[in-house]
Scaffold this active site. Structure first.
Site, mmCIF file in Angstrom:
data_model
loop_
_atom_site.group_PDB
_atom_site.id
_atom_site.type_symbol
_atom_site.label_atom_id
_atom_site.label_comp_id
_atom_site.label_asym_id
_atom_site.label_seq_id
_atom_site.Cartn_x
_atom_site.Cartn_y
_atom_site.Cartn_z
ATOM 1 N N PRO A 165 -0.912 3.355 -2.407
ATOM 2 C CA PRO A 165 -0.828 3.196 -3.861
ATOM 3 C C PRO A 165 -0.878 1.749 -4.338
ATOM 4 C CG PRO A 165 1.287 3.900 -2.930
ATOM 5 C CD PRO A 165 0.264 4.029 -1.836
ATOM 6 N N ASN A 166 -1.547 1.592 -5.461
ATOM 7 C CA ASN A 166 -1.666 0.307 -6.181
ATOM 8 C C ASN A 166 -2.602 -0.692 -5.509
ATOM 9 O OD1 ASN A 166 0.198 0.939 -8.355
ATOM 10 N ND2 ASN A 166 1.776 0.902 -6.771
ATOM 11 N N GLU A 220 -1.021 -1.136 11.565
ATOM 12 C CA GLU A 220 -0.414 -1.240 10.223
ATOM 13 C C GLU A 220 -0.704 -2.636 9.684
ATOM 14 O OE1 GLU A 220 3.841 -0.715 10.384
ATOM 15 O OE2 GLU A 220 4.118 -1.326 8.293
ATOM 16 N N HIS A 272 -0.419 -5.361 6.242
ATOM 17 C CA HIS A 272 0.106 -5.692 4.918
ATOM 18 C C HIS A 272 -0.437 -7.042 4.497
ATOM 19 C CE1 HIS A 272 2.873 -2.330 4.900
ATOM 20 N NE2 HIS A 272 3.127 -2.616 6.159
ATOM 21 N N ARG A 295 -3.349 -7.187 -9.634
ATOM 22 C CA ARG A 295 -1.945 -6.860 -9.395
ATOM 23 C C ARG A 295 -1.224 -8.056 -8.761
ATOM 24 N NH1 ARG A 295 0.029 -3.341 -4.233
ATOM 25 N NH2 ARG A 295 2.191 -3.296 -4.858
ATOM 26 N N ALA A 322 3.554 0.911 -0.754
ATOM 27 C CA ALA A 322 4.969 1.235 -0.981
ATOM 28 C C ALA A 322 5.432 2.413 -0.113
ATOM 29 C CB ALA A 322 5.189 1.547 -2.455
ATOM 30 N N TYR A 367 -0.558 -11.197 -4.022
ATOM 31 C CA TYR A 367 -1.595 -10.464 -3.281
ATOM 32 C C TYR A 367 -2.982 -11.092 -3.377
ATOM 33 C CZ TYR A 367 1.960 -6.794 -3.046
ATOM 34 O OH TYR A 367 3.112 -6.084 -2.798
ATOM 35 N N ARG A 391 10.462 -10.493 2.067
ATOM 36 C CA ARG A 391 10.634 -10.015 0.695
ATOM 37 C C ARG A 391 11.953 -9.240 0.536
ATOM 38 N NH1 ARG A 391 5.161 -7.385 -1.150
ATOM 39 N NH2 ARG A 391 6.265 -7.489 -3.130
ATOM 40 N N ASN A 427 -2.775 0.516 5.469
ATOM 41 C CA ASN A 427 -1.793 -0.181 4.633
ATOM 42 C C ASN A 427 -1.175 0.893 3.737
ATOM 43 O OD1 ASN A 427 -0.253 -1.654 2.912
ATOM 44 N ND2 ASN A 427 -1.843 -3.145 2.364
HETATM 45 C C1 DQA Z 1 2.147 -4.153 0.750
HETATM 46 C C2 DQA Z 1 3.639 -4.426 0.816
HETATM 47 C C3 DQA Z 1 4.421 -3.270 0.213
HETATM 48 O O1 DQA Z 1 5.812 -3.543 0.260
HETATM 49 C C4 DQA Z 1 4.024 -3.072 -1.246
HETATM 50 O O2 DQA Z 1 4.684 -1.945 -1.784
HETATM 51 C C5 DQA Z 1 2.544 -2.947 -1.403
HETATM 52 C C6 DQA Z 1 1.680 -3.847 -0.657
HETATM 53 C C7 DQA Z 1 1.311 -5.338 1.262
HETATM 54 O O3 DQA Z 1 0.138 -5.132 1.566
HETATM 55 O O4 DQA Z 1 1.808 -6.467 1.322
HETATM 56 O O5 DQA Z 1 2.076 -2.200 -2.241
HETATM 57 O O6 DQA Z 1 1.855 -3.050 1.594
#
Ligand code: DQA
Length: 173
Positions: free
Chosen positions: A31-32, A119, A121, A39, A98, A44, A128, A95
Site C-alpha cells: 500500500p501507498n 524483503e 524497503h 508521498r 505498512a 522516500y 524509524r 516491499n
Molecule cells: C516502507 C516502510 C514501511 O514502514 C512503510 O509503511 C512504507 C514503506 C519502505 O519502503 O521504506 O509504506 O516499506
C-alpha cells in the site's frame, strides 16, 4: 574425406551447451507505493514506482532475467498475487510497505508461495518509529535490503539472482 556429422557432435553450434531458462522474478509492492514520488518525498524520494520499475527492468535485461510487477493497496489482493506466484515465479522481491508490520496473512501467503523472497524497503525501518521495527516476514525471506531508496530494488534483484544461481549450482536435494 569430409568427416560425417557424428551422433556425439552437436547438430547446431551451441546445442551442446545446456540452455538456461531465464529466472522469472515477481516484484510485489504494498500500500501507498503507487504514490511514490509524491508521498513524503523527503523520506522516500521523488522517483515514482514507474521510474523504479524501469531501472529494475534494465538491470534484469543486463542480468538475463525476466521481471513482472504487481502493486496493490489491498491485503487480500497481495495474498492472491503471492498464491498465484507459486510454481510460476522463481523468486520474489517484496516491499509489503505498512503490511510488513501487521500482516500475518501476507507472511502465510509467502510461506505457501514457497519461492525464495527478498524483503526490500526504501527507508530503513530500524531507524524509524518503534512499530516499524517489527517485520512479520523477516524470518521467512532469504534476506532484507533497507535504506537505499529505489536502488534497493536493484540490489534485491541482484542478490536474489545470485541466490537462485547458487541454488541451481547445488542442484536438487
Ligand atoms: C516502507 C516502510 C514501511 O514502514 C512503510 O509503511 C512504507 C514503506 C519502505 O519502503 O521504506 O509504506 O516499506
Amino acid at each position: 574425406m569430409p568427416v560425417p556429422p557424428s551422433a556425439s557432435r552437436p547438430a547446431y553450434p551451441g546445442d551442446d551447451v545446456k540452455r538456461k531458462r531465464l529466472h522469472r522474478i515477481l516484484f510485489v509492492d504494498g500500500p501507498n507505493l503507487n504514490v511514490l514520488g509524491e508521498r513524503e518525498p523527503a523520506l522516500y524520494g521523488r522517483r515514482t514506482l514507474a521510474d523504479l520499475r524501469k531501472t529494475v527492468s534494465e538491470a534484469a535485461r543486463r542480468e538475463g532475467a525476466s521481471v513482472e510487477f504487481f502493486q496493490s493497496n489491498h491485503e487480500g489482493e497481495i495474498v492472491e498475487a503471492l498464491q498465484g506466484a507459486r510454481r510460476k515465479a522463481d523468486g520474489l522481491v517484496i516491499n509489503p510497505a505498512a503490511y510488513t508490520h501487521t500482516s500475518v496473512a501476507i507472511r502465510d501467503a509467502l510461506l505457501y508461495c514457497g519461492v525464495p523472497a527478498v524483503e526490500v524497503h526504501l527507508s530503513n525501518p530500524a531507524k524509524r518509529e518503534g512499530f516499524r521495527k517489527v517485520s512479520l516476514v523477516e524470518d521467512v525471506v532469504v534476506g532484507r535490503i533497507c535504506g537505499f531508496g529505489g536502488y534497493g530494488y536493484v540490489l534485491a534483484l541482484l542478490a536474489l539472482l545470485d541466490h537462485l544461481r547458487q541454488e541451481g549450482d547445488r542442484g536438487p536435494g
